[in-house]
Scaffold this active site. Structure first.
Site, PDB file in Angstrom:
ATOM      1  CD  GLU A   1      -2.773   1.341   2.284  1.00 46.78           C
ATOM      2  OE1 GLU A   1      -2.728   0.578   3.270  1.00 46.78           O
ATOM      3  OE2 GLU A   1      -3.358   2.252   2.212  1.00 46.78           O
TER       4      GLU A   1
ATOM      5  NE  ARG B   1       3.296  -7.260  10.168  1.00 47.36           N
ATOM      6  CZ  ARG B   1       2.824  -7.013   9.031  1.00 47.36           C
ATOM      7  NH1 ARG B   1       2.146  -7.628   8.295  1.00 47.36           N
ATOM      8  NH2 ARG B   1       3.053  -5.864   8.994  1.00 47.36           N
TER       9      ARG B   1
ATOM     10  CE  LYS C   1       3.842   0.118   3.600  1.00 51.19           C
ATOM     11  NZ  LYS C   1       2.243  -0.117   3.726  1.00 51.19           N
TER      12      LYS C   1
HETATM   13  P1  ATP Z   1       2.676  -2.059   7.559  1.00 46.30           P
HETATM   14  O1  ATP Z   1       1.799  -2.337   8.741  1.00 46.30           O
HETATM   15  O2  ATP Z   1       4.083  -1.875   7.901  1.00 46.30           O
HETATM   16  O3  ATP Z   1       1.864  -1.004   6.622  1.00 46.30           O
HETATM   17  P2  ATP Z   1       1.425  -3.883   5.738  1.00 46.30           P
HETATM   18  O4  ATP Z   1       1.617  -5.268   5.709  1.00 46.30           O
HETATM   19  O5  ATP Z   1       0.124  -3.362   5.964  1.00 46.30           O
HETATM   20  O6  ATP Z   1       2.622  -3.625   6.741  1.00 46.30           O
HETATM   21  P3  ATP Z   1       1.855  -3.476   2.960  1.00 46.30           P
HETATM   22  O7  ATP Z   1       2.138  -2.270   2.374  1.00 46.30           O
HETATM   23  O8  ATP Z   1       0.208  -3.826   2.865  1.00 46.30           O
HETATM   24  O9  ATP Z   1       2.079  -3.407   4.549  1.00 46.30           O
HETATM   25  O10 ATP Z   1       2.702  -4.760   2.663  1.00 46.30           O
HETATM   26  C1  ATP Z   1       3.047  -5.265   1.321  1.00 46.30           C
HETATM   27  C2  ATP Z   1       3.406  -6.786   1.408  1.00 46.30           C
HETATM   28  O11 ATP Z   1       4.367  -6.647   2.189  1.00 46.30           O
HETATM   29  C3  ATP Z   1       2.446  -7.599   1.845  1.00 46.30           C
HETATM   30  O12 ATP Z   1       2.096  -8.955   1.109  1.00 46.30           O
HETATM   31  C4  ATP Z   1       2.753  -7.735   3.492  1.00 46.30           C
HETATM   32  O13 ATP Z   1       2.289  -8.970   3.769  1.00 46.30           O
HETATM   33  C5  ATP Z   1       4.294  -7.741   3.527  1.00 46.30           C
HETATM   34  N1  ATP Z   1       4.701  -7.240   4.455  1.00 46.30           N
HETATM   35  C6  ATP Z   1       4.552  -6.359   5.369  1.00 46.30           C
HETATM   36  N2  ATP Z   1       5.356  -6.449   6.490  1.00 46.30           N
HETATM   37  C7  ATP Z   1       5.985  -7.495   6.417  1.00 46.30           C
HETATM   38  C8  ATP Z   1       6.570  -8.235   7.637  1.00 46.30           C
HETATM   39  N3  ATP Z   1       7.141  -7.360   8.570  1.00 46.30           N
HETATM   40  N4  ATP Z   1       7.278  -9.438   7.464  1.00 46.30           N
HETATM   41  C9  ATP Z   1       6.854  -9.844   6.055  1.00 46.30           C
HETATM   42  N5  ATP Z   1       6.067  -9.247   5.259  1.00 46.30           N
HETATM   43  C10 ATP Z   1       5.791  -8.084   5.309  1.00 46.30           C
HETATM   44 MG    MG Z   2      -0.645  -1.380   6.852  1.00 41.55          MG
HETATM   45 MG    MG Z   3      -1.386  -3.907   4.000  1.00 47.78          MG
END
Ligand code: ATP
Ligand code: MG
Ligand code: MG
Length: 559
Positions: free
Chosen positions: A32, A260, A270
């Site tokens: 995102e 994760r 983020k």
């Molecule tokens: P954040 O809470 O930091 O925004 P998110 O999962 O909402 O994390 P996205 O931008 O939706 O962030 O993530 C893109 C991809 O990266 C998704 O497939 C997510 O599962 C993966 N991802 C994000 N954080 C991690 C993590 N800590 N370990 C492994 N994969 C991750």
């Molecule tokens: Mg997020």
């Molecule tokens: Mg997400």
């Protein structure tokens, strides 16, 4: 291979290829664009792009942009740059979930026509009440049985902007008694008058993540949709949606979950990283202390080192809590081979060579890397005045001291053996200078009749290049800064655990040869005996060198 050891997702893919279920695989990395990518994303990038690489498939970069208020093009551009910097190539152009808004809308109309979706007027509070709990079934909304015609009319008018924000939603008609709360008539559209970075003001209704993600995967022909474990309970919904729309593509995507990454002494969210930036605790998303990809890049981490780390962190369904020493170890290991060496003194003390004799002094050629000749070499020569590290001298050395002491000898790296004859102090008793003498019979050979164990680095005072060096320490003082609870059981603000001593700037003195032609930004070096350093991507110039400390030579995380 370089990306990942065997893990369960590879087994699934290999079985799918063997059975002929798929002839080629297609993955995607779906961030995102609501912030910069962090170390957790690096793991997901290495997994998705790595699998495409290993199995000769393709990996899309897809921006999952369904929350217009939080998303913008700065983040889109930063994400593209980070993925490329890590060494990966997405298939074709980057995709945007928002490019599918028309299709998503049409599928929603289709679901309404099939009696599988309805417009609901419950307020968010009422909806929460009706949803039930883990142990208690939900209740049907009083609007659940609206006719198809009424739903079609209301949904069209939602799209046309006839209703205020938040006043209506479109929901799937699944099962309010389901044991899985995600299946209790999930909302798939909400009314939000917000400017979208990609679609501008075209829409005032936006689809929800769960509805958008699976359809985007299906539109793109994704075969293996990999996400983190918290989406496990969303998988039935992922499948329900795809079971109830006309397939846009012959390939039916399947979702698989892995755990994760959690990095100790760090934060992988983020939203929380954004808070550090917004509140000014760090200089920006790419502050070298940040666990963002751009921060780690500025810190001097390499793409190869991060990929090695991702491989070591591994892919599984069990908890993936990793120590900072694993990350730093991978970076150190990679830099050990790839970074040339130079000598630089960070905390100098002046040495005067009392028997310096220009005619007698020889220079010595020293390679920039001990086992990589292709990095070249430079010529080093001592001078009447040198700088050495203040730490490399002790008047009252502990047992086993191998460095310099009064009356003792050390080898100057790539040069002569030197003896300390006199310590000069100021009125307050601080050591300000050492008077030393050289044994001219020790260049490239051991001295006669005695052993000199210590070797110290040095620079010639007259030719040394003053450089700005930024030293970094851990950003947080506790392992899990966002999981510490106070006496009332509530989480304490993670900003409370910021290390006030995490950044320091000093002037160091470096040997001149590496700077002769002007060092470019992002040059990575080992300062011998001290650690790895990189010229700063933003602030370094050939005239005013600025180095960031990447990592020390030894692990400092184990207590
Ligand atoms: P954040 O809470 O930091 O925004 P998110 O999962 O909402 O994390 P996205 O931008 O939706 O962030 O993530 C893109 C991809 O990266 C998704 O497939 C997510 O599962 C993966 N991802 C994000 N954080 C991690 C993590 N800590 N370990 C492994 N994969 C991750
Ligand atoms: Mg997020
Ligand atoms: Mg997400």
């Amino acid at each position: 291979d370089q990306f990942a050891d065997n893990h369960f997702i590879r087994t699934i893919i290999e079985d799918d290829l063997k059975s002929g279920k798929h002839t080629a695989i297609q993955t995607r990395f779906p961030p995102e664009p609501n912030g910069y990518l962090h170390i957790g994303h690096a793991k997901s990038i290495c997994l998705n792009f790595g699998l495409a690489y290993i199995y000769d498939g393709l990996c899309n970069l897809r921006f999952d942009d369904t929350n217009p208020e939080k998303e913008n093009d700065e983040y889109v551009n930063a994400i593209k740059e980070d993925v490329e910097w890590l060494g990966f190539h997405w298939a074709g152009e980057p995709r945007f979930a928002s490019n599918y808004f028309d299709q998503l809308y049409d599928y929603a109309v289709g679901l309404i026509k099939d009696g599988k979706a309805y417009v609901d007027d419950l307020t968010p509070e009422e909806m929460r009440e009706y949803r039930g709990t883990l142990t208690e079934a939900g209740k049907n909304s009083p609007y659940r049985d609206r006719s198809v015609e009424e739903n079609l009319d209301l949904f069209t008018r939602m799209k046309n902007g006839e209703f205020p924000d938040g006043s209506k939603t479109l929901r799937l008609k699944i099962d309010m008694a389901s044991g899985n709360i995600n299946m209790r008539d999930p909302v798939i559209y909400r009314i939000r008058r917000a400017h979208h970075h990609n679609t501008g003001d075209k829409w005032c209704i936006y689809p929800m993540y769960d509805y958008t993600h699976c359809i985007s995967d299906a539109i793109e022909g994704i075969t293996h949709s990999l996400c983190t474990l918290e989406f496990e309970a969303h998988r039935p919904l992922y499948d329900w949606v795809l079971d109830n729309i006309p397939a846009p593509h012959a390939t039916r995507p399947r979702q698989y979950e892995f755990s994760r990454l959690e990095l100790l002494y760090s934060i992988t969210s983020k939203r929380k990283l954004n808070q550090l930036v917004a509140e000014g605790h760090v200089s920006g998303w790419d502050d070298p202390r940040m666990p963002t990809i751009s921060g780690m890049r500025r810190r001097g981490y390499t793409p190869e080192g991060l990929r090695l780390f991702a491989k070591r962190a591994g892919i599984s369904k069990s908890e993936n809590v990793v120590d900072m020493s694993v990350l730093e170890g991978a970076i150190r290991e990679e830099l050990e081979n790839s970074a040339p060496r130079m000598m630089a003194v960070l905390n100098p003390i002046k040495v005067t060579l009392t028997n310096y004799n220009e005619a007698q002094t020889e220079s010595r050629t020293a390679p920039y890397h001990p086992n990589n000749e292709s990095m070249g070499s430079r010529s080093l020569k001592i001078a009447p005045e040198l700088y050495i590290e203040a730490d490399d001298f002790s008047e009252n050395p502990p047992k086993g001291w191998k460095r310099l002491t009064l009356g003792g000898e050390v080898r100057l790296r790539h040069s002569y053996v030197m003896k300390c004859d006199e310590v000069v102090k100021d009125a307050a008793g601080n050591i300000v200078e050492l008077k030393c003498s050289i044994d001219y019979d020790t260049l490239g050979k051991n001295p006669e009749g005695r052993k000199v164990k210590g070797v110290i680095h040095w620079v010639a005072a007259d030719t040394a290049v003053p450089v700005t060096v930024r030293l970094y320490d851990r950003l947080f003082t506790v392992e899990r800064p966002d999981a510490v609870r106070g006496e009332d059981g509530q989480y304490l603000p993670f900003t409370q655990f910021l290390n006030p001593e995490s950044a320091k700037e000093i002037t160091a003195y470096a040997e001149p040869a590496p700077f002769a032609n002007g060092l470019p930004a992002e040059s990575r070096w080992q300062f011998e005996r001290t650690g790895y350093f990189v010229t700063d991507r933003k602030d370094h110039t050939a005239e005013k060198p600025v180095f960031n400390k990447t990592v020390g030579l030894r692990d400092t995380w184990q207590a």
